[in-house]
Design an enzyme around this catalytic site. Sequence first.
Site, PDB file in Angstrom:
ATOM      1  N   SER A   1       0.860  -1.183   0.000  1.00 29.27           N
ATOM      2  CA  SER A   1       0.000   0.000   0.000  1.00 29.27           C
ATOM      3  C   SER A   1       0.895   1.232   0.000  1.00 29.27           C
ATOM      4  CB  SER A   1      -0.957  -0.036   1.199  1.00 29.27           C
ATOM      5  OG  SER A   1      -1.923   0.995   1.088  1.00 29.27           O
ATOM      6  N   THR A   2       0.728   2.120   0.961  1.00 27.07           N
ATOM      7  CA  THR A   2       1.472   3.372   1.002  1.00 27.07           C
ATOM      8  C   THR A   2       2.979   3.120   0.944  1.00 27.07           C
ATOM      9  OG1 THR A   2      -0.284   4.275   2.383  1.00 27.07           O
ATOM     10  CG2 THR A   2       1.785   5.518   2.286  1.00 27.07           C
TER      11      THR A   2
ATOM     12  N   HIS B   1      -2.619  -1.328  -3.210  1.00 26.06           N
ATOM     13  CA  HIS B   1      -3.803  -0.494  -3.010  1.00 26.06           C
ATOM     14  C   HIS B   1      -3.710   0.729  -3.919  1.00 26.06           C
ATOM     15  CE1 HIS B   1      -4.269  -2.120   1.374  1.00 26.06           C
ATOM     16  NE2 HIS B   1      -4.680  -2.986   0.469  1.00 26.06           N
TER      17      HIS B   1
ATOM     18  N   MET C   1      -0.473   1.106   5.240  1.00 28.20           N
ATOM     19  CA  MET C   1      -1.276   1.349   6.436  1.00 28.20           C
ATOM     20  C   MET C   1      -2.239   0.196   6.683  1.00 28.20           C
ATOM     21  SD  MET C   1      -2.200   5.399   6.291  1.00 28.20           S
ATOM     22  CE  MET C   1      -2.900   5.389   4.665  1.00 28.20           C
TER      23      MET C   1
ATOM     24  N   ASP D   1      -4.248  -5.062   6.330  1.00 28.98           N
ATOM     25  CA  ASP D   1      -4.550  -5.890   5.170  1.00 28.98           C
ATOM     26  C   ASP D   1      -3.364  -6.813   4.892  1.00 28.98           C
ATOM     27  OD1 ASP D   1      -5.969  -6.905   3.023  1.00 28.98           O
ATOM     28  OD2 ASP D   1      -5.381  -5.301   1.651  1.00 28.98           O
TER      29      ASP D   1
END
Length: 169
Positions: free
Chosen positions: A6-7, A33, A127, A130
């Site tokens: 993600s991030t 993501h 973050m 997940d």
Amino acid sequence: LGIGASTGGIHALGQLFDGLEGPLGVPILLTQHLPASFTVYFVQQLSRMTSLRVKVAEIGDMLAPDTVYVAPGDANLQIRKGLHGRVHVTLDPERTPAGNLPGVDPMLTSMADVYGAGAAGIILTGMGRDGTAGARDIVAAGGWIVAQDEASSVVWGMPGSVTGAGLTC
């Protein structure tokens, strides 16, 4: 091999793919993501980072070694075993219970179901949590999980959650 990010994931993926010495001989499933409108550009960027084939996953794709299947931004990338044991892509448009779409958990869980002890996952920066439930499924099936370390993560949520749950090798 399943990879979730993600991030900060795009940078981490660049480093990961840059470190590959050659073909791995297995299909690679990737959930980053990102919204659907960015997926095609993300695949183009990844294609410049690696000599592996990179494509947006589509329903019915038969998994092939040394191909990176990227979850579209509007569906969870999952796999199923079909006729004659061939593994193919399915896509699920439902958000995960945590609200992710695409989600890492559904991808990893489907890998555990199909490959059992042959499944492996990498959880990169991001973050939230997940990937933790899916990692638990892979480990329970006899597979293994590695996670990005805190020092190199932009956000240590996802890899920290998997590590904190004792799921990494």
